[in-house]
Structures are given as structure tokens and as C-alpha cells.
Design a protein around this motif. Structure first.
Motif, PDB file in Angstrom:
ATOM      1  N   GLY A  39       0.844  -1.190   0.000  1.00 42.39           N
ATOM      2  CA  GLY A  39       0.000   0.000   0.000  1.00 42.39           C
ATOM      3  C   GLY A  39       0.876   1.235   0.000  1.00 42.39           C
ATOM      4  N   VAL A  40       0.613   2.183  -0.911  1.00 41.58           N
ATOM      5  CA  VAL A  40       1.493   3.354  -1.034  1.00 41.58           C
ATOM      6  C   VAL A  40       0.672   4.633  -1.123  1.00 41.58           C
ATOM      7  CG1 VAL A  40       1.656   3.085  -3.548  1.00 41.58           C
ATOM      8  CG2 VAL A  40       3.421   4.378  -2.333  1.00 41.58           C
ATOM      9  N   ILE A  41       1.147   5.638  -0.418  1.00 47.08           N
ATOM     10  CA  ILE A  41       0.538   6.971  -0.458  1.00 47.08           C
ATOM     11  C   ILE A  41       1.667   7.989  -0.444  1.00 47.08           C
ATOM     12  CG2 ILE A  41       0.330   7.159   2.062  1.00 47.08           C
ATOM     13  CD1 ILE A  41      -2.413   8.535   1.582  1.00 47.08           C
ATOM     14  N   SER A  42       1.463   9.141  -1.063  1.00 52.80           N
ATOM     15  CA  SER A  42       2.520  10.146  -1.131  1.00 52.80           C
ATOM     16  C   SER A  42       1.939  11.547  -1.033  1.00 52.80           C
ATOM     17  CB  SER A  42       3.301  10.009  -2.450  1.00 52.80           C
ATOM     18  OG  SER A  42       4.439  10.851  -2.461  1.00 52.80           O
ATOM     19  N   ASP A  43       2.755  12.458  -0.537  1.00 48.78           N
ATOM     20  CA  ASP A  43       2.423  13.887  -0.547  1.00 48.78           C
ATOM     21  C   ASP A  43       1.053  14.167   0.047  1.00 48.78           C
ATOM     22  OD1 ASP A  43       4.632  15.456  -2.374  1.00 48.78           O
ATOM     23  OD2 ASP A  43       4.389  13.388  -3.018  1.00 48.78           O
ATOM     24  N   LEU A  44       0.835  13.627   1.236  1.00 51.40           N
ATOM     25  CA  LEU A  44      -0.413  13.915   1.952  1.00 51.40           C
ATOM     26  C   LEU A  44      -0.474  15.383   2.350  1.00 51.40           C
ATOM     27  CD1 LEU A  44      -2.972  12.588   3.285  1.00 51.40           C
ATOM     28  CD2 LEU A  44      -1.592  12.430   5.374  1.00 51.40           C
ATOM     29  N   HIS A  45       0.652  15.956   2.759  1.00 52.86           N
ATOM     30  CA  HIS A  45       0.754  17.371   3.131  1.00 52.86           C
ATOM     31  C   HIS A  45      -0.232  17.736   4.240  1.00 52.86           C
ATOM     32  CE1 HIS A  45       3.540  19.058   0.035  1.00 52.86           C
ATOM     33  NE2 HIS A  45       3.183  17.955  -0.601  1.00 52.86           N
ATOM     34  N   HIS A  46      -0.229  16.940   5.287  1.00 55.54           N
ATOM     35  CA  HIS A  46      -1.086  17.245   6.429  1.00 55.54           C
ATOM     36  C   HIS A  46      -0.734  18.610   7.008  1.00 55.54           C
ATOM     37  CE1 HIS A  46      -3.467  16.818   9.993  1.00 55.54           C
ATOM     38  NE2 HIS A  46      -2.407  16.797  10.795  1.00 55.54           N
ATOM     39  N   MET A  47      -1.729  19.464   7.147  1.00 53.10           N
ATOM     40  CA  MET A  47      -1.641  20.821   7.672  1.00 53.10           C
ATOM     41  C   MET A  47      -0.908  21.790   6.742  1.00 53.10           C
ATOM     42  SD  MET A  47      -3.585  20.586  10.153  1.00 53.10           S
ATOM     43  CE  MET A  47      -3.469  22.303  10.653  1.00 53.10           C
ATOM     44  N   GLN A  48      -0.624  21.387   5.521  1.00 51.60           N
ATOM     45  CA  GLN A  48      -0.137  22.362   4.544  1.00 51.60           C
ATOM     46  C   GLN A  48      -1.297  23.299   4.214  1.00 51.60           C
ATOM     47  OE1 GLN A  48       3.118  21.848   3.155  1.00 51.60           O
ATOM     48  NE2 GLN A  48       3.064  23.860   2.226  1.00 51.60           N
ATOM     49  N   ILE A  72       3.124  -1.182   4.105  1.00 51.06           N
ATOM     50  CA  ILE A  72       2.717   0.108   3.553  1.00 51.06           C
ATOM     51  C   ILE A  72       3.899   1.057   3.609  1.00 51.06           C
ATOM     52  CG2 ILE A  72       0.288  -0.200   4.134  1.00 51.06           C
ATOM     53  CD1 ILE A  72       0.674   1.663   6.528  1.00 51.06           C
ATOM     54  N   ILE A  73       3.874   2.060   2.741  1.00 55.12           N
ATOM     55  CA  ILE A  73       4.943   3.047   2.688  1.00 55.12           C
ATOM     56  C   ILE A  73       4.367   4.377   2.248  1.00 55.12           C
ATOM     57  CG2 ILE A  73       5.570   2.446   0.300  1.00 55.12           C
ATOM     58  CD1 ILE A  73       8.535   2.972   1.164  1.00 55.12           C
ATOM     59  N   GLN A  74       4.880   5.461   2.825  1.00 54.70           N
ATOM     60  CA  GLN A  74       4.508   6.799   2.358  1.00 54.70           C
ATOM     61  C   GLN A  74       5.772   7.456   1.795  1.00 54.70           C
ATOM     62  OE1 GLN A  74       5.396   9.958   3.586  1.00 54.70           O
ATOM     63  NE2 GLN A  74       6.512   9.334   5.434  1.00 54.70           N
ATOM     64  N   CYS A  75       5.617   8.141   0.638  1.00 47.07           N
ATOM     65  CA  CYS A  75       6.768   8.627  -0.134  1.00 47.07           C
ATOM     66  C   CYS A  75       7.109  10.089   0.118  1.00 47.07           C
ATOM     67  CB  CYS A  75       6.540   8.386  -1.624  1.00 47.07           C
ATOM     68  SG  CYS A  75       7.146   6.788  -2.165  1.00 47.07           S
ATOM     69  N   GLY A  76       6.856  10.583   1.333  1.00 44.06           N
ATOM     70  CA  GLY A  76       7.335  11.907   1.686  1.00 44.06           C
ATOM     71  C   GLY A  76       6.286  12.990   1.675  1.00 44.06           C
ATOM     72  N   ASP A  77       6.634  14.150   2.271  1.00 38.30           N
ATOM     73  CA  ASP A  77       5.706  15.269   2.473  1.00 38.30           C
ATOM     74  C   ASP A  77       4.448  14.775   3.178  1.00 38.30           C
ATOM     75  OD1 ASP A  77       7.562  16.865   1.280  1.00 38.30           O
ATOM     76  OD2 ASP A  77       6.339  17.422  -0.451  1.00 38.30           O
ATOM     77  N   PHE A  78       4.682  14.084   4.274  1.00 41.67           N
ATOM     78  CA  PHE A  78       3.622  13.429   5.039  1.00 41.67           C
ATOM     79  C   PHE A  78       2.999  14.395   6.029  1.00 41.67           C
ATOM     80  CE2 PHE A  78       2.620   9.887   8.251  1.00 41.67           C
ATOM     81  CZ  PHE A  78       1.559   9.406   7.519  1.00 41.67           C
ATOM     82  N   ILE A  79       3.846  15.003   6.857  1.00 39.79           N
ATOM     83  CA  ILE A  79       3.407  15.922   7.907  1.00 39.79           C
ATOM     84  C   ILE A  79       4.234  17.198   7.791  1.00 39.79           C
ATOM     85  CG2 ILE A  79       3.278  16.324  10.390  1.00 39.79           C
ATOM     86  CD1 ILE A  79       2.953  13.303  10.732  1.00 39.79           C
ATOM     87  N   THR A  80       3.605  18.319   7.551  1.00 36.30           N
ATOM     88  CA  THR A  80       4.355  19.548   7.320  1.00 36.30           C
ATOM     89  C   THR A  80       4.542  20.382   8.585  1.00 36.30           C
ATOM     90  OG1 THR A  80       2.339  20.726   6.694  1.00 36.30           O
ATOM     91  CG2 THR A  80       3.585  19.666   4.929  1.00 36.30           C
TER      92      THR A  80
END
Length: 324
Positions: A39-48, A72-80
Motif C-alpha cells: 500500500g502506497v501513499i505520497s504527498d499527503l501534506h497534512h496541515m499544509q 505500507i509506505i509513504q513517499c514523503g511530504d507526510f506531515i508539514t
């Protein structure tokens, strides 16, 4: 970003022709007894821009728990920001299986790498692991190049004021480690990173991508000459908030879409979160199941015409290319 699309057209690339559903590509086969699912997710930008993305994260985790991937893995820009992170991490930790993080540039908007790594529970900023007949590599591209040529860690948005050619570097120690790690790998290699080394709109913000690509090329040449099954076979990248795929020297490169928005002068948010599931089949197929959405708010006609629907993780209509 729209002006930068012209660079892709000059290369003969396209980000149009997005397709809903599942697509697959030939990759190196393994001796694993069953497919491996990610499972992969990227650039969620939480609170951006002050946007709370817990609902998007919740939707991803609901899908993860239903799908039961191997990791699962997230590819960055997860929590700003370091504030109001509890909901995101609580959702992330609903999955009891292996979980991996990639550092993105915006993760260090308000802190240094050490602080963000502690928050995410990352022991190393770059690392590798074996699972399901594949060797996985996670890279850190978050170094800036000072005027004197030395590199410094991203920290508290220090990269932001710099011109693009001074951003998105990987340090020498990491490159030496990468070369040795790939040479010692026992299985085909899948790489995850945030800032792309290939296919990016940000063609002037590739840092030392050429050095990384050269290491991939050298690894694969030596593997073929020695008859070893440790070639780099696929690379997954974020950062650009778009869907792309192309093949370079036998390696599949994918840019993973943002879970949250397309940026074109301002953030154009998707109505639904974007994420995907990758399946690696032992016989040598990589399958990606993407997720579709529309734009949440009205967007300019030129953007809607070019990107009528956003699909996580892949694009079609991109020809095979063999060099940068």
C-alpha cells in the motif's frame, strides 16, 4: 508548473491519457512463493495551507485494512508541521504490519531531520530491507548545495529560498552506501524516494540525480554480466503531484500522485484521497491499482482539460525512452 509541462513535450513525454483501473508492467521475476502487495501513499501534506488531512489518511487506512498488504509506505511530504499530528499517526498505526517512511522536503518545513525522524519512528534516513523476494531501498534526497559546493541537511525550510539547482541532493555517504547495498543485494531491487531523479517537471531541481542514475546503470550492467538477479527494476517517486511512468535503460520509473492536491500557483484539491496498491508477481509482473477522483473546487479550464480526472500512481501514453 504548467510552463514546465513544455519540457516534457520536448522530451516526447506526456502526462495525459490517464486511465482508471489496473495496469501492469514486466519486471524481474523472483523465486518468491506468492505475490507481494504494497500500500502506497505520497504527498499527503497534512496541515499544509492549514488543511487537516486526517480524513484522507483515514480513507487510505480503511483501504489498507481491507486489502491487508504485506507492508505500507509513504513517499514523503507526510506531515508539514509538528503540531496536530496525532490523528495522522493514529491512523497510520492502525495497520499492525510493517510500515515505512520516506523523508520529503516539506517534512522539514518547521524542524530538522532528526526531529521528524523521531516523530515518525525512523531509525535511519536511508535504508534497505528484503521482503517477498525483492530488495527494497529507501533514499533521502533532502540536501541543499551551498554556494561553496558543500551539502547541508534540509531543516526549517532552509532549502526554500535557494534556486532550484541547489536543491534535491543526496549526500556522498549515502551514494557510497547505495552502491555497496545494491551490489550486495540478493534479489531484484525496488527503490522509493521523494524527489524524482527522472521524469520530473522540475528539470532544474534534480540535484545530483545523474549520480544516482549512474549507480543504477552500473548495478544493472554488472548484474547482467554476472548473471545475477539483483538489478534495479522499478523506482517510485513523489514530489511532483502527478502521475507518470516511463522506462529508462530497462528500469521502470513512476511518479506517484499527491494524495491531496495538484499545485499550479495554488493548491487545487482533489475531492477524494489518492493512493494505490502495488502487487509484485513472482513471475515478473508489477501491477498498480490506482484510485480516481475529480477536483473538489472549480479549476481553470486549461487544467481541467489537461487533467480531467486524477488517478493515483500511473499514466498511459508515455513512450519508452532509453536515456535522459
Amino acid at each position: 508548473m504548467i510552463a514546465r509541462r513544455n519540457f516534457l513535450r520536448q522530451l516526447g513525454l506526456s502526462a495525459t491519457g490517464l486511465l482508471v483501473g489496473s495496469r501492469s508492467w514486466a519486471i524481474a521475476p523472483t523465486t518468491a512463493p506468492r505475490p507481494l502487495r504494497i500500500g502506497v501513499i505520497s504527498d499527503l501534506h497534512h496541515m499544509q495551507f492549514g488543511k487537516n488531512e486526517v480524513p484522507r489518511m483515514t480513507a487510505f487506512m480503511d483501504a489498507v485494512l481491507k486489502s491487508s498488504p504485506d507492508f505500507i509506505i509513504q513517499c514523503g511530504d507526510f506531515i508539514t508541521q509538528l503540531k496536530q499530528t496525532e490523528g495522522i499517526l493514529e491512523q497510520w498505526n492502525r495497520f499492525s504490519g510493517p510500515k515505512y517512511h520516506v523523508l520529503g522536503n516539506h517534512d522539514m518545513d518547521f524542524c530538522d531531520k532528526k526531529t521528524m525522524m523521531q516523530l515518525l519512528g525512523m531509525e535511519q534516513r536511508y535504508y534497505s530491507f528484503d521482503r517477498g523476494g525483492y530488495h527494497f531501498v529507501v533514499m533521502d534526497r533532502n540536501f541543499l548545495k551551498r554556494d561553496d559546493g558543500t551539502l547541508a541537511d534540509y531543516a526549517s525550510s532552509n532549502w526554500g529560498p535557494l534556486p532550484a539547482p541547489q536543491r534535491s541532493f543526496s549526500d556522498a555517504a549515502q551514494l557510497a552506501w547505495l552502491r555497496d547495498d545494491l551490489a550486495a543485494a540478493k534479489h531484484p531491487v525496488i527503490v522509493f524516494m521523494h524527489q524524482p531523479v527522472f521524469l520530473s517537471d522540475y528539470y532544474d531541481e534534480l540535484g545530483n540525480a545523474d549520480e544516482i542514475l549512474a549507480i543504477f546503470d552500473e548495478t544493472n550492467l554488472r548484474a547482467r554480466e554476472a548473471g545475477r538477479n539483483n538489478e534495479v527494476t522499478a523506482v517510485f517517486m513523489g514530489h511532483d503531484h502527478d502521475d507518470r511512468h516511463a522506462e529508462r535503460n530497462g528500469v521502470h520509473y513512476f511518479i506517484i500522485n499527491s494524495a491531496s492536491y495538484l499545485y499550479s500557483g495554488k493548491a487545487l484539491y482533489y475531492a477524494d484521497p489518492l493512493f494505490a496498491f502495488i502487487t509484485l508477481h513472482p513471475a515478473g509482473r508489477l501491477t498498480i491499482e490506482g484510485k480516481a477522483s475529480t477536483y473538489r473546487d472549480p479549476v481553470p479550464d486549461k487544467i481541467r482539460a489537461r487533467y480531467p480526472v486524477k488517478i493515483s500512481n500511473y499514466a498511459v501514453g508515455i513512450p519508452k525512452i532509453t536515456h535522459r
